[in-house]
Design an enzyme around this catalytic site. Structure first.
Site, PDB file in Angstrom:
ATOM      1  CE1 TYR A 130      -3.092   7.531  -2.771  1.00 17.71           C
ATOM      2  CE2 TYR A 130      -2.371   9.312  -4.213  1.00 17.71           C
ATOM      3  CZ  TYR A 130      -2.478   7.961  -3.929  1.00 17.71           C
ATOM      4  OH  TYR A 130      -1.944   7.043  -4.800  1.00 17.71           O
ATOM      5  CD  GLU A 155      -3.040  -0.487   0.032  1.00 19.52           C
ATOM      6  OE1 GLU A 155      -3.095  -0.153  -1.170  1.00 19.52           O
ATOM      7  OE2 GLU A 155      -3.579  -1.506   0.486  1.00 19.52           O
ATOM      8  CG  HIS A 156      -0.180   4.866   0.568  1.00 14.91           C
ATOM      9  ND1 HIS A 156      -0.628   6.040   0.025  1.00 14.91           N
ATOM     10  CD2 HIS A 156      -1.205   4.378   1.303  1.00 14.91           C
ATOM     11  CE1 HIS A 156      -1.867   6.274   0.432  1.00 14.91           C
ATOM     12  NE2 HIS A 156      -2.252   5.268   1.204  1.00 14.91           N
ATOM     13  CB  SER A 178     -24.297   7.367 -13.864  1.00 15.47           C
ATOM     14  OG  SER A 178     -24.420   6.574 -12.709  1.00 15.47           O
ATOM     15  CG  ASP A 191      -6.448   1.972  -7.619  1.00 16.00           C
ATOM     16  OD1 ASP A 191      -5.849   1.202  -6.861  1.00 16.00           O
ATOM     17  OD2 ASP A 191      -6.754   3.135  -7.312  1.00 16.00           O
ATOM     18  N   GLY A 232     -16.520   5.011  -2.786  1.00 16.18           N
ATOM     19  CA  GLY A 232     -15.854   5.496  -1.577  1.00 16.18           C
ATOM     20  C   GLY A 232     -15.427   4.382  -0.641  1.00 16.18           C
TER      21      GLY A 232
HETATM   22  C1  GLA Z   1      -5.353   4.469  -3.928  1.00 21.25           C
HETATM   23  C2  GLA Z   1      -4.663   4.901  -5.206  1.00 21.25           C
HETATM   24  C3  GLA Z   1      -3.604   3.888  -5.638  1.00 21.25           C
HETATM   25  C4  GLA Z   1      -2.665   3.543  -4.495  1.00 21.25           C
HETATM   26  C5  GLA Z   1      -3.455   3.223  -3.230  1.00 21.25           C
HETATM   27  C6  GLA Z   1      -2.571   3.044  -2.045  1.00 21.25           C
HETATM   28  O1  GLA Z   1      -6.106   3.312  -4.163  1.00 21.25           O
HETATM   29  O2  GLA Z   1      -5.609   5.044  -6.237  1.00 21.25           O
HETATM   30  O3  GLA Z   1      -2.890   4.400  -6.757  1.00 21.25           O
HETATM   31  O4  GLA Z   1      -1.752   4.569  -4.277  1.00 21.25           O
HETATM   32  O5  GLA Z   1      -4.397   4.251  -2.920  1.00 21.25           O
HETATM   33  O6  GLA Z   1      -1.804   1.905  -2.200  1.00 21.25           O
END
Ligand code: GLA
Length: 401
Positions: A238, A46-47, A80, A186, A134
Site C-alpha cells: 500500500y 479506490e486509491h 476487547s 474510511d 482483514g
Molecule cells: C484502504 C485505506 C483507504 C483507501 C483505500 C483504497 O481502505 O484505508 O484510505 O486508500 O484503501 O481506496
C-alpha cells in the site's frame, strides 16, 4: 457443495447489553455508555483518497462497539471481546509504533487528540467488533471512530471539534501510531455517512455530498464477498502505491494526481514514459477519479447499467494498472458478472479482502452460492458474504446508564 458464510449485522441493543455486562465485570463499574461506528464499502473511487481525489463509499450496518468510561486519573485501559491482549498505560507511553497490535487504533486516537492540545482524562474502554477483520471493510477505522465519537460525547473540548478534525485525529492514529499510511476515506465514511445514501467524498477538502441510494428502490443491492484471503495494509504494498503516486505528481509538477485533468492524461503519460509503473499507476488514479464523477451521475439518475459498468471498469483498472487485486478477488468479480451482476469490483485497499457486486436483491443468494462453488473448485475456503445496506454514521448505541 460448501455454502458461503452469511454474516448478518447483529442486533445493536443486544450487542450493547452484552458489552455493558462485560465492561462492568472487567472494571467493576458500568460504562458511561456504548458507542458504535460502521465499517464501509467503497462503491467506487479506490486509491484516490491519498491523491486528493473522489470516492463514493457507504456505511455498513456492521459496526464496532465501544463501551467507555472516563477516569479521574490519566490511566488508559483498553480491552476487547475478540482479542486476548489488553493494554494499560498512559499517553506518555504511546507514540509511533507504540503500542503495537489492535490497541494502537484505540489509544492512537487519544494520543492524536492530546497532540492537538486537548486535555483528556483517563478512560476505560472495552470494544466488541462486528466488522470482519482483514476484510477490506475498514474494521480499523470503525474501531478508531467508535472511540472518537465516545470522546466527543464525554469531553467538551472534543465535542467542540469539527467532524473533519475528529476524522483527522483518527487518520493520525492510523498513520502514526498503527503505522498504516492510509488516506482518510474510511474514517470520513464511518463518521459522516448517511443512512440510505452513498457519500460522494472529495478528499481535496473533505467536503461530502450525500447521494440517495436510488437503485435500492429498483430492487438492486450490493453484495459484499469477503474472500478471507490474507490482507494487510501495514505491509509495504500500500505504501509503495502511495509513493509511486507522489513521485508521479512530482515528475509532472503538480501538487497531486488530482490535478491531472482527463484531457491532459495522454500528455502526462508521455511525460512519465518510459517508467511503465508510474504510467500505469497514474492512468488508474486519473481515470478512477473520473469514474467516480460518472458514477455519482449514474446513481443520481438510478442508471444501474451505467453504475455497474463503471464498477467493472474500476476493477479492471485496479487489477491491470494499479495491480492491487488478487486471484480470489478476480474470481468473485468474474463469477458475479457471469451470474448477471450489473457490475462488480474489488473494494478497499486490495491484496485480499472483499469484492462487491451490484445484483438484484433476489439474486444475491444465487450469486453467493456460485462464488462459493468457484472457491471450492479451487480448494479455497468458503467466502464470507454480507449485504451492504447503506447505513448511518458513528454515534451513541446506548444511552447513559
Ligand atoms: C484502504 C485505506 C483507504 C483507501 C483505500 C483504497 O481502505 O484505508 O484510505 O486508500 O484503501 O481506496
Amino acid at each position: 457443495m460448501t455454502a458461503p458464510l452469511w454474516l448478518p449485522a447483529p442486533d445493536s441493543a443486544q450487542v450493547a447489553h452484552t458489552l455493558v455486562e462485560a465492561f462492568t465485570q472487567r472494571f467493576g463499574v458500568p460504562p458511561s455508555g456504548v458507542w458504535a461506528a460502521p465499517g464501509r464499502v467503497n462503491l467506487i473511487g479506490e486509491h484516490t483518497d491519498y491523491n486528493q481525489g473522489l470516492c463514493l463509499p457507504m456505511a455498513l450496518p456492521h459496526r464496532t462497539y465501544a463501551a467507555v468510561r472516563p477516569r479521574t486519573d490519566r490511566l488508559v485501559r483498553v480491552a476487547s471481546l475478540q482479542q486476548e491482549d489488553a493494554w494499560a498505560g498512559t499517553l506518555d507511553e504511546v507514540g509511533p509504533g507504540r503500542p503495537d497490535g489492535w490497541a494502537a487504533y484505540v489509544v492512537g486516537v487519544l494520543w492524536a487528540l492530546h497532540g492537538q492540545g486537548i486535555d483528556l482524562p483517563g478512560v476505560d474502554v472495552v470494544v466488541d467488533g462486528h466488522v470482519p477483520l482483514g476484510s477490506g471493510l475498514s474494521s480499523s477505522a470503525a474501531l478508531e471512530c467508535s472511540v472518537a465519537v465516545a470522546l466527543a460525547d464525554l469531553v467538551p473540548a472534543v465535542a467542540a471539534l469539527e467532524v473533519t478534525d475528529l476524522a483527522a485525529a483518527c487518520v493520525t492514529a492510523e498513520n502514526v501510531v498503527a503505522g498504516a499510511s492510509t488516506g482518510g476515506l474510511d474514517q470520513t465514511a464511518a463518521l459522516r455517512a448517511r443512512e440510505g445514501h452513498a457519500m460522494l467524498l472529495d478528499c481535496r477538502d473533505f467536503t461530502v455530498e450525500h447521494v440517495p441510494w436510488s437503485v435500492g428502490a429498483d430492487g438492486w443491492t450490493v453484495l459484499v464477498v469477503d474472500t478471507r484471503a490474507p490482507h494487510a495494509l501495514v505491509d509495504g504494498q500500500y505504501a509503495a502505491r502511495r509513493r509511486s503516486c507522489e513521485e508521479a505528481a512530482v515528475r509532472l509538477g503538480v501538487p497531486s494526481l488530482r490535478d491531472v485533468a482527463v484531457p491532459d492524461l495522454s500528455s502526462a503519460l508521455e511525460h512519465l514514459a518510459p517508467d511503465d509503473v508510474l504510467v500505469r499507476r497514474t492512468r488508474h488514479v486519473v481515470t478512477e477519479i473520473e469514474r467516480v464523477r460518472e458514477a455519482a451521475v449514474a446513481l443520481r439518475s438510478a442508471d444501474v447499467t451505467a453504475l455497474g459498468s463503471l464498477m467493472t471498469a474500476s476493477h479492471v483498472s485496479l487489477r491491470d494498472d494499479y495491480e492491487v487485486s488478487c486471484a480470489e478477488l478476480d474470481v468473485v468479480v468474474d463469477t458475479a458478472l457471469g451470474c448477471g451482476a450489473a457490475g462488480a469490483r474489488m473494494t478497499g485497499g486490495g491484496f485480499g479482502g472483499s469484492a462487491i457486486a451490484l445484483v438484484r436483491h433476489d439474486e444475491g443468494a444465487r450469486v453467493a452460492d456460485a462464488v462459493a462453488g468457484a472457491f471450492e473448485a479451487r480448494g479455497w475456503r468458503p467466502p464470507q458474504v454480507l449485504e451492504a445496506v447503506p447505513s448511518g454514521p458513528a454515534g451513541r448505541a446506548q444511552p447513559r446508564s
